[in-house]
Design an enzyme around this catalytic site. Structure first.
Site, PDB file in Angstrom:
ATOM      1  N   ASN A 119       0.873  -1.186   0.000  1.00  0.00           N
ATOM      2  CA  ASN A 119       0.000   0.000   0.000  1.00  0.00           C
ATOM      3  C   ASN A 119       0.905   1.230   0.000  1.00  0.00           C
ATOM      4  O   ASN A 119       1.510   1.548   1.019  1.00  0.00           O
ATOM      5  CB  ASN A 119      -0.895  -0.041   1.244  1.00  0.00           C
TER       6      ASN A 119
ATOM      7  N   LYS B 161       0.138   4.288  -0.223  1.00  0.00           N
ATOM      8  CA  LYS B 161      -0.458   5.507   0.374  1.00  0.00           C
ATOM      9  C   LYS B 161      -0.230   6.686  -0.579  1.00  0.00           C
ATOM     10  O   LYS B 161      -0.292   6.500  -1.793  1.00  0.00           O
ATOM     11  CB  LYS B 161       0.084   5.721   1.789  1.00  0.00           C
TER      12      LYS B 161
ATOM     13  N   HIS C 156      -9.205   1.169   5.242  1.00  0.00           N
ATOM     14  CA  HIS C 156      -7.876   1.312   5.837  1.00  0.00           C
ATOM     15  C   HIS C 156      -7.961   2.230   7.052  1.00  0.00           C
ATOM     16  O   HIS C 156      -8.775   3.151   7.086  1.00  0.00           O
ATOM     17  CB  HIS C 156      -6.891   1.888   4.805  1.00  0.00           C
TER      18      HIS C 156
ATOM     19  N   GLU D 100      -6.339   4.684   7.950  1.00  0.00           N
ATOM     20  CA  GLU D 100      -6.262   6.128   7.671  1.00  0.00           C
ATOM     21  C   GLU D 100      -7.589   6.639   7.095  1.00  0.00           C
ATOM     22  O   GLU D 100      -7.968   7.789   7.331  1.00  0.00           O
ATOM     23  CB  GLU D 100      -5.078   6.397   6.729  1.00  0.00           C
TER      24      GLU D 100
ATOM     25  N   GLU E  35      -4.967  -4.879  10.633  1.00  0.00           N
ATOM     26  CA  GLU E  35      -3.920  -3.872  10.798  1.00  0.00           C
ATOM     27  C   GLU E  35      -4.165  -3.109  12.099  1.00  0.00           C
ATOM     28  O   GLU E  35      -4.956  -2.156  12.117  1.00  0.00           O
ATOM     29  CB  GLU E  35      -3.933  -2.885   9.629  1.00  0.00           C
TER      30      GLU E  35
ATOM     31  N   GLY F 192       3.051   2.263  10.743  1.00  0.00           N
ATOM     32  CA  GLY F 192       4.005   3.354  10.596  1.00  0.00           C
ATOM     33  C   GLY F 192       4.749   3.712  11.868  1.00  0.00           C
ATOM     34  O   GLY F 192       5.376   4.768  11.951  1.00  0.00           O
TER      35      GLY F 192
ATOM     36  N   SER G 112       3.952  -2.143  10.189  1.00  0.00           N
ATOM     37  CA  SER G 112       5.410  -2.180  10.362  1.00  0.00           C
ATOM     38  C   SER G 112       6.042  -3.509   9.936  1.00  0.00           C
ATOM     39  O   SER G 112       6.966  -4.015  10.589  1.00  0.00           O
ATOM     40  CB  SER G 112       5.801  -1.821  11.802  1.00  0.00           C
TER      41      SER G 112
END
Ligand code: 13P
Length: 261
Positions: free
Chosen positions: A9, A11, A104, A106, A177, A183, A223
């Protein structure tokens, strides 16, 4: 046997030139490098890349083989109309996307997409020729207060409430996730990632039965890097990885593919 999926991904990274370079490099790796040839010949892993919308065309154009699949990072559930800034499933299909990431963290937490909208996106996707990679996962405070499983089951209960066993077994990919791992460099331990993915498979078993839960693919994301990909991916209920940062560098992405075959 569930086929492993290794998905990158990107992003909001990689413009058209970078997408072209990346896919060309990956194709050459599959065609000419020993590790890549081994991965291609094994047929055990499905490789997916999710560029930003504007780089999808460049990534698709650079594809030479059927080894690389392209995903979008988001979609809107309506087919057309006055929805400024949004993109439909038929547009993704026309652009060459085979998958789309839905929900996701985000999208959920930065753009505040609620469970009921994500359910609509999932249903619309399952009615199209694009396949969904549906993300779930708890935030740090939800985990700290012992509510991780409650959050995951709420997200899934909403998303798959009207789905059938066939669809879940044959078309759906779930990505677990945990938000605190995304991240941050704080990868979930193999045991914690496996526990959550096993929990998800059990939820699928309770609602959709043995066949669907046995064939449902569940990915871990958060990660992931070449140093931890092999052990995460070798857990019983982890069928692949959804990778952010480490998917931006083609060498580390290739290394991750190499570690899971
Ligand atoms: P990182 O691998 O950078 O933690 O991102 C994970 C992710 O959000 C993939 O969708």
């Amino acid at each position: 046997m569930r086929k492993k999926m290794i998905a990158g991904n990107w992003k909001m990274n990689n413009n058209q030139a970078a997408a072209k370079d990346f896919v060309e490099n990956l194709e050459s790796w599959f065609a000419a490098e020993p590790a890549g040839k081994k991965a291609a010949a094994s047929g055990e892993v499905e490789v997916v890349i999710a560029p930003p919308f504007t780089s999808i065309g460049a990534a698709v154009a650079a594809k030479k083989s059927k080894l690389v699949h392209i995903a979008a990072q988001n979609v809107y559930h309506e087919s057309k109309g006055a929805f400024t800034g949004e993109v439909s499933l038929s547009m993704l299909e026309e652009a060459g996307c085979e998958y789309v990431i839905i929900g996701h963290s985000e999208r959920r937490h930065v753009f505040h997409e609620p469970d009921d909208v994500l359910e609509k996106k999932l249903i619309a996707t399952l009615e199209s020729r694009v396949l969904p990679i549906f993300c779930v996962g708890e935030m740090l405070e939800e985990r700290a207060s012992g509510n991780a499983e409650k959050v995951i089951s709420r997200q899934l209960d909403f998303a798959w409430q009207s789905l059938t066993s066939d669809v879940v077994g044959e078309m759906l990919v779930i990505a677990y996730e945990p938000v605190w791992a995304i991240g941050t460099g704080q990868t979930a331990s193999d045991a914690d990632a496996e526990k959550a993915c096993d929990y998800i498979r059990n939820l699928a078993y309770e609602k959709f039965g043995q066949t669907a839960s046995d064939s449902l693919r569940i990915l871990y994301g958060g990660s992931v890097k070449p140093e931890n990909s092999a052990s995460l991916c070798s857990q019983n209920d982890i069928d692949g990885l959804l990778i952010g940062g480490a998917s931006l560098d083609v060498k580390s992405f290739e290394k991750i593919i190499e570690t899971v075959i």
